[in-house]
Structures are given as structure tokens and as C-alpha cells.
Write an enzyme that holds these catalytic residues in place. Sequence first.
Site: not given
Ligand code: IMP
Length: 429
Positions: A16, A130, A223, A304
Site C-alpha cells: 500500500k 507486533t 494493515q 517491515t
Molecule cells: P497488532 O496489530 O500488533 O496487535 O498485531 C495483531 C496481528 O496483526 C498480528 O498477526 C500482526 O502480525 C498483524 N499485523 C499488524 N500490523 C500489521 C501490518 O502492518 N502488516 C501485516 N500484519 C500486521
Amino acid sequence: MPLIIVVGAQWGDEGKGRIVDYLAAGADFVARYNGGDNAGHTVTVGGKIFRLHLVPSGIVHPHTIAVMGNGMVIHPHTLIEEMTTLRSAGVSIAPQRLHISPAAHLITPAHRALDRAQEAARGRSAIGTTGRGIGPAYMDKAARRGLRMADLLTPNFGERLRAHLQEANRTLSLLDAPELDVETEAQAYLDQISRLALYIRDVSGELALALQRGQTVLAEGAQGTLLDLDHGTYPYVTSSTTVAPAALSGLGLGMNAAREARVVGVVKAFLTRVGAGPFPTELQGKLAERLRGTGANPWDEFGTTTGRPRRVGWLDGVLLRYAVRVNGLTELIVTKLDILSGLETLKICTAYTVNNTHVCDLPGGPDALASCTPLYEELPGWKEDITHVRRWSDLPKNAQRYLERIAALAETPIKMVSLGPEREQIFAL
Ligand code: IMP
């Protein structure tokens, strides 16, 4: 069409950042509406690589105004570091061109510590977050006890911050996790955050006025659709609303802004996911390694933000149709088609079998995914290196067929294709 919403149609990491950077050439405002520094948006301009976690990717264009909306959660230290890196790369960062909503929530060291402690406590059912404190910050927001950008300007901010850190320590001790030194953390936080006060603006009013004037607002989602708190593969999701309608609530725009909006779904030519959760078309072994890359290139499939290797698989047409529906996508942009060059045969999942029944849709939403077995259609691959192609007619016939099949399955036109990390490697169809 003054509002353009760019949203990830898969599990994030669709590319994106580079698409937003490309479209930002024609935008007046570039606005992030959800998430925090869990995102990692990579933009490559003339060999210079920018890895942005918080500041909207479009800021790299000198004419844009970058906006961070109320739907975001902001970690001040990361933001300040990012501002410094951008400045040293020659990008102008000033209160005139970076505006932060007073209603955006703050991520504190306590949120990060709680994120890590809660993940550890989940054991084998860990989400694979993350570790950036995203979930705990949105929890505080929902519990109506969060700290917001606007609070920075109030005289009792320090007091509220200390109370928040003390409260977090009580939870950390229950989780057997190390507690924070409240005074040290509070002082460091207050020193940093005071620098952001100048950037607070009424972004909701500003964007509404911009749209009224006919200016272009590019809303940048972080995301992807399948990580959406409601519409994703719950509980293996992030804690924000990632889908396109959230661009309105996450920026303070009304329904009228959505009229005739362009809703762009960014789709990687294959599929990736980071963290735990169902992934019907996941691949293992040599083919997975081939699609993932070794990590030697910045565009290889390693996070990243966290550097974790991404899980990889074939494109899933059922999930893509779902993304078209829940976002209201008006067009698709396909990225990383070049990575498929050299594969003899490509597969696309067009339906699933669930309990011996054929399904082409997800009646129960993505929750049902764990019990789905993918049914594939095979398409012939192409051998040619396509990274230099700039026109549809120069693409190998089999690459054209692959794209046509994606558009047909999604019942949505593909408007652009990206064949590499550089701005010039994107072309319109
Ligand atoms: P959180 O957003 O850190 O709470 O992570 C929750 C889930 O979303 C996990 O599986 C992360 O790997 C995934 N995730 C969060 N941000 C990203 C992103 O920017 N790209 C891909 N996966 C993400």
C-alpha cells in the site's frame, strides 16, 4: 473524485505504501485513518528507501499535507524518530504540513509492556502481535480511559500519565511481568511528547473543507481487510477497523464524503500473512521459500516492523471477493506480479470445500476459514522478467491471463499493476 481510499485487500503488506506514494502525486491531503506503528509502509524513490510506520506515505511529495486521524494510536517516540529520519532525508516536516487529530490516542510504554505480557500469557494461543502496544491502547480507548493528543495541552496531563503507568503496573504484576519505573518513564515521555503539541489540528474540519473545495484527499489504510477487528479472522486480527468505511469515522468525515469515492483495493499477486491464524492457501517448503525471498532485498517477505518471515501462499479468490464486498472496492491494484515470473504453473483458489460441501463465499465470515480446504484453478506461468514492462500489451500473454482471471473472480477492474519497488514500476492499465 475528491476522496480516494486505499485499503489492503488481504492480510496487510500488500504494498500500500508505494501505491499511496504513487497516487499522492495527484492528492492535496494524504491521511492515515487507523492503526499505529504496527504498520510498515515502504516507499522507494530514486533508490532512496523510506520505511514509514506512522507518518502517511504521501508526505514524501513536497506538495502534500499529511494528516494523522482520530482513528490512529500514536507512539510519540516512534513518531519523533520518523520525523527526524524524514527531515534528514530532505523531506520537509513542519506543523504546516503534518497535522494530528486531537482525538488520536497515545501509545505509552505501559501499552507496549502490557502487549508483550499479554502475548506471553496467551502461550500457544498467542496472536503474534507486533508488540507495539496497539491492542492495549485501543482497549483503553474503548474503556474510555485512554490518553489522547488533546490531553497534552491540559495542565494535569503528567498526573494522568503517572496514574495510567501505576495502573498498568498493577496488571503487569498480576501477569508476572516486570513493572515499569513510573517516574523515569513519565519524565522521558513528557519530554518527548511536548514537541508534538504544535502539530495538533482540527483535521476533521480541515478535510471536510478541503473536500468541499474540490481538493483531493487520499485516505491511507493500514494493515488489511482480513486483519479488521470485526471483519477479519478474529481473534487473529489487529485492534482497529481497517476496512474502507473506517476512513470516514477515522478521519471525522461524514457519509457525504463517500459519495463517488474511489475505493482502491491493493492486492498482492500472491498471499502473505504475519502472525498466527488460519490461512487456507498457505504454502510450505521450496515454493514458499521462493515466494518469500531470502530477506536480502527490502521487498522480500519479511515484516517491515518486526523483521519476522511472512507466511506465504497462493492468491485466494474467495477472500478477495469478500474484501471487495466489505470494503466496497471500485478498483484493484495488483502488486508484486514480477515475483511470479519463472514459475511454471500458478494456482488461484476459487472456492473451498467445507464438510464435503463446495462454497464460493464465506457465509459465516472468515471465522469459518480454519475448516476450509481450498479448491484451485491452475494457470500457466511465464518465464520472462517483467520488471521493465510499462504497458499492458508488453506483458507476457500468461501474465495478462493471470490478471484477467483475478479481475473476473473479484468482479472488479484492475486499474494498475506494480512490477517492482520503484515509482516508475507502476503503470495504469
Ligand atoms: P497488532 O496489530 O500488533 O496487535 O498485531 C495483531 C496481528 O496483526 C498480528 O498477526 C500482526 O502480525 C498483524 N499485523 C499488524 N500490523 C500489521 C501490518 O502492518 N502488516 C501485516 N500484519 C500486521
